[in-house]
Design a protein around this motif. Structure first.
Motif, mmCIF file in Angstrom:
data_model
loop_
_atom_site.group_PDB
_atom_site.id
_atom_site.type_symbol
_atom_site.label_atom_id
_atom_site.label_comp_id
_atom_site.label_asym_id
_atom_site.label_seq_id
_atom_site.Cartn_x
_atom_site.Cartn_y
_atom_site.Cartn_z
ATOM 1 N N TYR A 210 0.883 -1.184 0.000
ATOM 2 C CA TYR A 210 0.000 0.000 0.000
ATOM 3 C C TYR A 210 0.915 1.226 0.000
ATOM 4 C CZ TYR A 210 -4.253 2.591 1.449
ATOM 5 O OH TYR A 210 -5.341 3.436 1.514
ATOM 6 N N ASN A 211 1.168 1.755 -1.205
ATOM 7 C CA ASN A 211 2.180 2.794 -1.375
ATOM 8 C C ASN A 211 1.559 4.165 -1.620
ATOM 9 O OD1 ASN A 211 4.886 3.922 -1.991
ATOM 10 N ND2 ASN A 211 3.968 4.155 -4.035
ATOM 11 N N LEU A 212 1.874 5.123 -0.740
ATOM 12 C CA LEU A 212 1.420 6.498 -0.919
ATOM 13 C C LEU A 212 2.575 7.465 -1.167
ATOM 14 C CD1 LEU A 212 -1.331 6.750 1.855
ATOM 15 C CD2 LEU A 212 -1.580 6.129 -0.549
ATOM 16 N N GLY A 213 3.820 6.974 -1.124
ATOM 17 C CA GLY A 213 4.984 7.834 -1.294
ATOM 18 C C GLY A 213 5.312 8.083 -2.764
ATOM 19 N N GLU A 214 6.158 9.086 -2.992
ATOM 20 C CA GLU A 214 6.591 9.455 -4.333
ATOM 21 C C GLU A 214 7.926 8.788 -4.650
ATOM 22 O OE1 GLU A 214 4.858 11.210 -6.389
ATOM 23 O OE2 GLU A 214 3.327 12.172 -5.117
ATOM 24 N N LYS A 236 0.151 4.830 -5.353
ATOM 25 C CA LYS A 236 0.811 5.577 -6.413
ATOM 26 C C LYS A 236 1.704 4.647 -7.245
ATOM 27 C CE LYS A 236 0.590 10.069 -4.206
ATOM 28 N NZ LYS A 236 1.312 11.304 -3.835
ATOM 29 N N PRO A 237 1.935 5.032 -8.502
ATOM 30 C CA PRO A 237 2.775 4.194 -9.369
ATOM 31 C C PRO A 237 4.167 3.981 -8.773
ATOM 32 C CG PRO A 237 1.644 5.880 -10.644
ATOM 33 C CD PRO A 237 1.406 6.213 -9.203
ATOM 34 N N VAL A 238 4.692 2.792 -8.990
ATOM 35 C CA VAL A 238 5.978 2.401 -8.431
ATOM 36 C C VAL A 238 6.860 1.867 -9.561
ATOM 37 C CG1 VAL A 238 7.168 0.897 -6.802
ATOM 38 C CG2 VAL A 238 4.931 1.833 -6.209
#
Length: 312
Positions: A210-214, A236-238
């Motif tokens: 669950y990624n919310l970082g840039e 967000k895209p990873v």
């Protein structure tokens, strides 16, 4: 035979909080030369705080039990993870919290939990790692000579807001939650690092990323035979997101993700709501545990949820 450390407060130590050594430690993956392990090692219900490097090291032991410990503000002076077993068989690490481990310039270790090399069948389950400055988890092996790390299992853990990377591993992580929040950018969510060789045969099942970082990414280097299956990738895209034949990318519907603070009572927000795509969509794992992060039963005959909670 018999080493119990229970209900202790270990704090303000210049280097290592508690550790042991042994001269009876020589072995390879397939042959014991003079490896004679300590027996009945139990480390539970302790608080380790403000240690110069590692808080706890357990060496050359058979089936050591490490549970219900708090590791906070470790490695404040030099390189060290909060806890690791070294040259042990069948270590069980459960219900521990590791947080605020400090990264000092040039450190190679500054994270939460570690299945160190010359370990066999280490199980890391039901732990909570957060806000460490150099990752949540390390599973390591020096890839030359007599080094090995065989059959480490990482399951039903919550990793929240780890800096630099979350998992640095060559093991078998399944049914975990990996949560880089909005303030965690430029993080390797998974980092397969070269240590005289790259990891081989690392499998990831039923995890929720669950990624919310840039600008976060996955870095597998030259590692081989990696397998991702039945995971959820949301947010967000990873960069370099792994292939997964049964990938889900929709919201896992946590109650209140990212709200974890100190203590297990603060992470109820990682329970899932009814209607979550994680429910009954996971892969059945042979030899899996019989309960989830919160103690709900997991029946061998039932469908498995992705993540750390079974909601029926």
């Amino acid at each position: 035979d018999g080493w119990l450390v229970e209900n202790c407060y270990v704090h303000d130590i210049d280097r290592t909080g508690i550790s042991n050594k042994s001269s009876w430690m020589h072995r390879t993956l397939t042959e014991n030369f003079n490896w004679t392990p300590n027996l009945n090692v139990v480390i539970r219900n302790n608080k380790f705080e403000r240690t110069g490097a590692n808080s706890l090291i357990v060496r050359v032991s058979e089936s050591p039990l490490i549970e219900h410990n708090l590791f906070t503000h470790c490695a404040i002076k030099e390189s060290g993870n909060a806890f690791f077993p070294y040259n042990c068989d069948n270590t069980l690490m459960q219900y521990n919290e590791a947080c605020y481990t400090k990264y000092n310039k040039g450190d190679v270790d500054a994270g939460g939990f570690d299945s160190d090399y010359r370990s066999k069948n280490c199980v890391i389950q039901y732990n909570y790692s957060h806000d460490n400055e150099w990752g949540a988890l390390l599973v390591c092996n020096q890839g030359s000579g007599e080094g090995f790390n065989d059959s480490t299992i990482v399951r039903y853990n919550i990793f929240q807001n780890e800096a630099h990377h979350v998992i640095r591993v060559s093991g078998e992580p399944n049914n975990n939650i990996i949560y880089p929040g909005t303030e965690m950018s430029n993080v390797d969510i998974i980092w397969h690092k070269n240590w005289k060789g790259y990891p081989d045969k690392t499998f990831y099942y039923n995890n929720i990323f669950y990624n919310l970082g840039e600008n976060n990414r996955y870095d597998f280097g030259k590692s081989t035979n990696n397998l991702f299956d039945y995971n959820i990738f949301y947010g967000k895209p990873v960069e370099n997101e792994p292939r997964d034949a049964n990938k889900i990318t929709s919201d896992p519907l946590f109650v209140d993700p990212g709200m974890g603070k100190m203590g297990f009572s603060s992470i109820l927000g990682y329970q899932i709501k009814k209607g979550s795509p994680a429910i009954n969509s996971g892969k059945k794992i042979v030899g899996n545990t019989n309960k989830d992060f919160w103690g709900n039963p997991i029946d061998d005959n039932q469908e498995i949820d992705r993540g750390v909670m079974e909601l029926k």
